[in-house]
Design an enzyme around this catalytic site. Structure first.
Site, PDB file in Angstrom:
ATOM      1  CB  CYS A  71      -0.996  -0.026   1.148  1.00 31.54           C
ATOM      2  SG  CYS A  71      -2.414   1.025   0.809  1.00 31.54           S
ATOM      3  CG  HIS A 128      -3.280  -3.395   3.269  1.00 32.61           C
ATOM      4  ND1 HIS A 128      -2.121  -2.955   3.874  1.00 32.61           N
ATOM      5  CD2 HIS A 128      -4.032  -2.293   3.038  1.00 32.61           C
ATOM      6  CE1 HIS A 128      -2.177  -1.636   4.014  1.00 32.61           C
ATOM      7  NE2 HIS A 128      -3.320  -1.211   3.511  1.00 32.61           N
ATOM      8  CD  GLU A 143      -0.799  -6.175   4.901  1.00 32.28           C
ATOM      9  OE1 GLU A 143      -0.519  -6.388   3.699  1.00 32.28           O
ATOM     10  OE2 GLU A 143      -0.998  -5.033   5.360  1.00 32.28           O
TER      11      GLU A 143
HETATM   12  N1  GLN Z   1      -1.726   6.777   3.023  1.00 37.91           N
HETATM   13  C1  GLN Z   1      -1.939   6.037   1.821  1.00 37.91           C
HETATM   14  C2  GLN Z   1      -3.340   6.264   1.266  1.00 37.91           C
HETATM   15  O1  GLN Z   1      -4.225   6.642   1.988  1.00 37.91           O
HETATM   16  C3  GLN Z   1      -1.671   4.572   2.014  1.00 37.91           C
HETATM   17  C4  GLN Z   1      -2.610   3.922   2.966  1.00 37.91           C
HETATM   18  C5  GLN Z   1      -2.135   2.587   3.456  1.00 37.91           C
HETATM   19  O2  GLN Z   1      -0.951   2.283   3.397  1.00 37.91           O
HETATM   20  N2  GLN Z   1      -3.045   1.785   3.961  1.00 37.91           N
HETATM   21  O3  GLN Z   1      -3.587   6.025   0.124  1.00 37.91           O
END
Ligand code: GLN
Length: 546
Positions: free
Chosen positions: A381, A518, A520
């Site tokens: 992410c 994600h 994970e």
């Molecule tokens: N801050 C980034 C966004 O909002 C990544 C978010 C995250 O890593 N879950 O897109």
């Protein structure tokens, strides 16, 4: 339907969630369909607005519900994906009652606390029905004796009165071994049972959490004082490996005690795969050293909180299933710029999810180091977004390129916010506004990730789409797509309409992958995630496919 309530006593943080997840697995292995339900005492409607510093990881479900790490434990132990019916916060329960009152659904009656307990009971039944379950396993958050969870206990009391033979209560309590005494003390556990008694609950089974295994004389004494049979006092000592816990309980006869009390027969005894995984954990010797680069998350007391528990578990699942012992270090991105060479000790680097601008330059340097020195890199992410920023700055020569989350005025906004999300932010409507939950991603041919999902995932022949969980506001900015593509960055996965970039990877690198989702969150001990497997294999220099 049968019902098991699980409560905790003496102190918080004794592993009630893992105990509940273990019970769920044991009942499943005995042949029953289980619906776990976490009832959280807090008044937040969901966990999305909570600071991970205070609350630990936000775990996202397929349907986009933002929950806490206990749902992660349930999914990992059960090996099943859950949904919104498996979590209820007190805030969400009050919200439903108040919404019903506003909709005149109470026929002009006055609305009081018993409507809240009724709502709790409805949620419990809903959880069971939605999974067609034989047993609903309700974990009551908080600790016995506090006000916050009294209404959950009251719902438990009412249900037990109505369905005496179908409801049991398991209390996870704690027996300290103070260092100045050197012996286990049972008084706090007796008191926590008393607290439950005063809420009208007599526990049927006690899980005796302690640094050591409770011995027979103490179990007997605890039994005298609580009225719980000695064979229903189950030892639950500290362990190194949480996945061993169901096996410990099984060997203490917990499954049979539960089934007997609920008047159910054991249909099955299927823990073979689980045992195999646990023995892989125990026998793994060859180390694989992974660094996670992030903000150093400590609570006020200086204790590292579980903000990235799913990342750590996903690394373990992949490594152990390959017979490797993961050694996972936390690398403080704030201090990385002082000495980037500390990364040379690692076989693989992860930059996990994150928000905001603190310490991102350290993360970007780490990504550059991995790219240039061909160290396996996995960006999750934010880790993918920052890999795009790094590539833009250092390969495409777009000086000052950034994500607009960090620099709203950058000349090169290679990661930017989608316009509908921008509108919500301006309206200050923060709760639940991110791209959340499971989204389909279509994989491109001739990419590393396509090969990994094909080899280790359950991608049937000819299928090129996967589904992964999201939690973010910002996205790859397609305006820059052409420039990236002509300069060696591969777009390995996109949304089916091609509009949202989901996965990037680099050619000529052992493993350089960033995912907008994600992965994970979908890794399980018996089903390690294909991309984590690929990452660990590359880190340990094991040939993919072997
Ligand atoms: N801050 C980034 C966004 O909002 C990544 C978010 C995250 O890593 N879950 O897109």
């Amino acid at each position: 339907m049968k019902y098991i309530f699980v409560s905790g006593g003496v102190i918080s943080g004794i592993g009630k969630g893992i105990a509940t997840a273990s019970i769920a697995l044991l009942l499943k292995s005995a042949g029953y369909k289980v619906a776990p339900l976490k009832m959280d005492p807090y008044l937040n409607v969901d966990a999305g607005t909570m600071n991970p510093l205070a609350h630990g990881e936000t775990f996202v479900l397929d349907d986009g519900r933002e929950t806490d790490q206990d749902l992660g434990h349930y999914e990992r132990f059960l090996g099943e994906s859950l949904n919104s019916t498996n979590i209820a916060t007190q805030g969400s329960i009050y919200l439903s009652v108040i919404q019903k009152e506003r909709n005149l659904e109470y026929d002009g009656d006055y609305v009081d606390i018993h409507n809240v307990t009724q709502e709790i009971l409805e949620r419990i039944n809903e959880a069971g029905k939605s999974r067609n379950a034989d047993i609903v396993l309700v974990e009551i958050g908080g600790t016995a004796g506090e006000y916050q969870n009294l209404l959950f206990l009251e719902a438990n009391r009412l249900l037990k009165l109505k369905k005496h033979d179908d409801v049991i209560h398991i209390h996870v309590t704690y027996l300290p071994v103070p260092s100045f005494l050197g012996e286990m003390k049972s008084k706090p556990a007796q008191m926590s049972v008393k607290d439950l008694n005063s809420a009208g609950i007599q526990p049927d089974i006690l899980l005796a959490r302690s640094p050591l295994s409770i011995d027979a004389p103490r179990a007997k004494r605890l039994s005298f004082n609580t009225g719980i049979e000695p064979e229903d006092i189950i030892p639950a000592p500290d362990v190194n490996n949480i996945y061993e816990i169901p096996l410990l309980y099984e060997s203490s006869n917990l499954t049979n005690r539960i089934l007997e009390k609920l008047k159910l027969k054991r249909k099955n005894k299927d823990l073979k795969e689980w045992r195999k995984f646990v023995s892989q954990v125990e026998s793994a010797k060859t180390k694989v050293k992974i660094g996670i680069v992030g903000k150093y998350f400590t609570s006020g007391a200086g204790v590292l909180v579980d903000s990235y528990i799913s990342v750590i578990e996903a690394l373990k699942h992949a490594a152990y299933s390959l017979g490797l012992k993961p050694e996972i270090d936390w690398i403080d991105s704030g201090k990385l710029l002082e000495d980037i060479n500390q990364l040379k000790d690692y076989q693989g680097i992860i930059v996990p999810g994150g928000f905001g601008s603190r310490d991102i330059e350290g993360k970007i340097e780490a990504i550059k180091y991995c790219r240039e020195n061909k160290i396996p890199y996995f960006g999750l992410c934010y880790g993918m977004q920052l890999a795009v920023v790094e590539y833009a700055r250092n390969v495409l020569g777009l000086d000052g390129a950034n994500t607009t989350e960090v620099d709203a005025k950058t000349r090169y906004p290679v990661i930017h916010i989608m316009s509908d999300q921008q509108k919500k932010l301006l309206e200050k409507d923060y709760g639940g506004t991110m791209r959340l939950g499971a989204w389909v991603c279509s994989l491109k041919e001739n990419t590393l990730v396509r090969e990994l999902y094909g080899t280790f995932g359950k991608l049937s022949a000819g299928k090129t789409t996967i589904s992964e969980r999201h939690r973010h506001r910002y996205e790859f900015n397609n305006e820059f797509m052409g420039k990236f593509l002509t300069n060696g960055l591969r777009i390995a996965g996109t949304s089916p309409d091609g509009k949202l970039v989901e996965i990037i990877e680099l050619k000529n690198h052992p493993f350089f992958v960033g995912t907008q989702f994600h992965p994970e969150l979908k890794s399980r001990p018996l089903e390690p995630h294909p991309l984590f497997l690929g990452f660990i294999k590359a880190a340990a220099k094991v040939q993919i496919g072997t």
